[in-house]
Design an enzyme around this catalytic site. Sequence first.
Site, short mmCIF file in Angstrom:
data_model
loop_
_atom_site.label_atom_id
_atom_site.label_comp_id
_atom_site.label_asym_id
_atom_site.label_seq_id
_atom_site.Cartn_x
_atom_site.Cartn_y
_atom_site.Cartn_z
N GLY A 240 0.82 -1.20 0.00
CA GLY A 240 0.00 0.00 0.00
C GLY A 240 0.85 1.25 0.00
O GLY A 240 1.98 1.26 -0.51
N SER A 241 0.35 2.29 0.60
CA SER A 241 1.03 3.58 0.60
C SER A 241 2.19 3.59 1.59
O SER A 241 2.25 2.79 2.53
CB SER A 241 0.05 4.69 0.97
OG SER A 241 -0.34 4.56 2.33
N GLY A 245 2.65 2.01 5.37
CA GLY A 245 3.82 1.22 5.73
C GLY A 245 4.51 1.70 6.99
O GLY A 245 4.98 0.90 7.80
N GLU A 262 5.70 -3.55 0.82
CA GLU A 262 5.73 -3.18 -0.60
C GLU A 262 4.93 -1.89 -0.72
O GLU A 262 3.70 -1.91 -0.74
CB GLU A 262 5.12 -4.29 -1.46
CG GLU A 262 5.88 -5.60 -1.43
CD GLU A 262 7.19 -5.55 -2.18
OE1 GLU A 262 7.49 -4.52 -2.83
OE2 GLU A 262 7.94 -6.54 -2.13
#
Length: 506
Positions: A240-241, A245, A262
């Site tokens: 995600g963003s 994270g 990721e």
Amino acid sequence: MIDAIKPAADDATALLKAMGVKDALWQSGDRPVHSPIDGARIGGVPDATADEIAAAVAASERAFAVWRTVPAPRRGELVRLLGQVLRVHKEALGRLVTLDCGKPLSEGSGEVQEVIDICDFAVGLSRQLYGLTIASERPGHRMMETWHPLGPVAIITAFNFPVAVWAWNAALALVCGNPVIWKPSEKTPLTALAVQALFERALADFGDAPAGLSSVLIGDGDVGAALVAHPAIRLISATGSTRMGRIVNEQAAQRFARVLLELGGNNASIVSPSADVDLALRASAFGFMGTAGQRCTSLRRLFVHRSIHDDFLARMRAAAASIAIGDPRDPAMLVGPLIDAGAAAAMDQALADARAAGATISGGDRIAGLGDGVYVRPAVVSHLAHTGPVLRETFAPILYVFAYDDLDDAISLQNSVDQGLSSSIFTADMREAELFVSAAGSDCGIANINIGTSGAEIGGAFGGEKETGGGRESGSDSWRAYMRRQTNTVNYSGALPLAQGVKFEI
């Protein structure tokens, strides 16, 4: 036109029933699910309650106690059966991916093929979970390392790849001996429900797997946060963003849980004077327009040598102006809708910032006549300094184009952003290519020669550096993230020599 768009809800009902998803799972919940194709409601899903989250984790713990003792090749058999089930339902699941997130049919089908491919990869891997034998300095001793299952794995995925990212993690986690709990994006939950139903068919064919080996928990960030905080979850794989994270990383660090992140990408390509210009144009066009620019590997920035810049820019503008945009269920359409109005607003803001900074913008306008879906013309932005909106990732089809004179300068600018996911160079000069993939070249986790930034095969480890998170999924030796390493020393002598020559006699 709008009259030509078949209601997405009709398609969704038929597909979900064909894959065996129970009506109560997608028709009875308070959380509405809308297809980005026409904005229509295609379902309503229930959010997982605190009790349901706790029950899923407890079931996962029980499953782990059994699954870790099953021989790895036998665990691989379950993943092989999943791949077989997916082959049978590839077309239906691919169409559901298109309904759920709006990507064209060829991309939806390709995503399911990627899941099938990672299943094949993981089946082979189930016979190759190897450690090392290490030379011991002590006579009569053998030293080695072994790899053991880690524990329950939480997989948090984003809307743009509603099944592939789960599979990258789940296929490897399962053959490594771990159960999985999936928290899909609340924007694309129907694909997750269908995949879980297909997984349960594979479980039935397998015959003796423990209950709780795979589960799906639908909801917003609170569900993900509960999984991240739970002491039984040993690995959190989150896509995600960068903002998300950071939160996951900080929360997991409180209990020393592993994370596999990721996150965002602000990817760049370089087109050198020796490049095959036609090849570079096709690759760059797909890179920034494919999936409506909603891939973490989408091309955001393009550095073109000044000697070919003007012609290349004109051709890219023409390609963006003529690309087929519309209902992604139509095979003639190459670009579908953005996921929602919020994505369009972010695109509008980025273009407004670029325009205020003096940029020249081609495209970027809304396309009317396609129902309530959000369809936009891809935007090509030029005559802008490498600053402002260029330095942030906007999940939309925007390409910033720059002229460069010196390759070292282009590489330096490519590397100057906070993210480090994907990069590429188009060149016929071996020295330029080798420089680009050297320690002095691209700082990204992916560095390609004469292909674009977008689109990765499952055989290579996928991921990036800096604010991209540092995680690696899919191929290569990524399986190690899902296991714990143990060093073993075996003394088969009658003596007890100590390492480093230490003496201790009693």
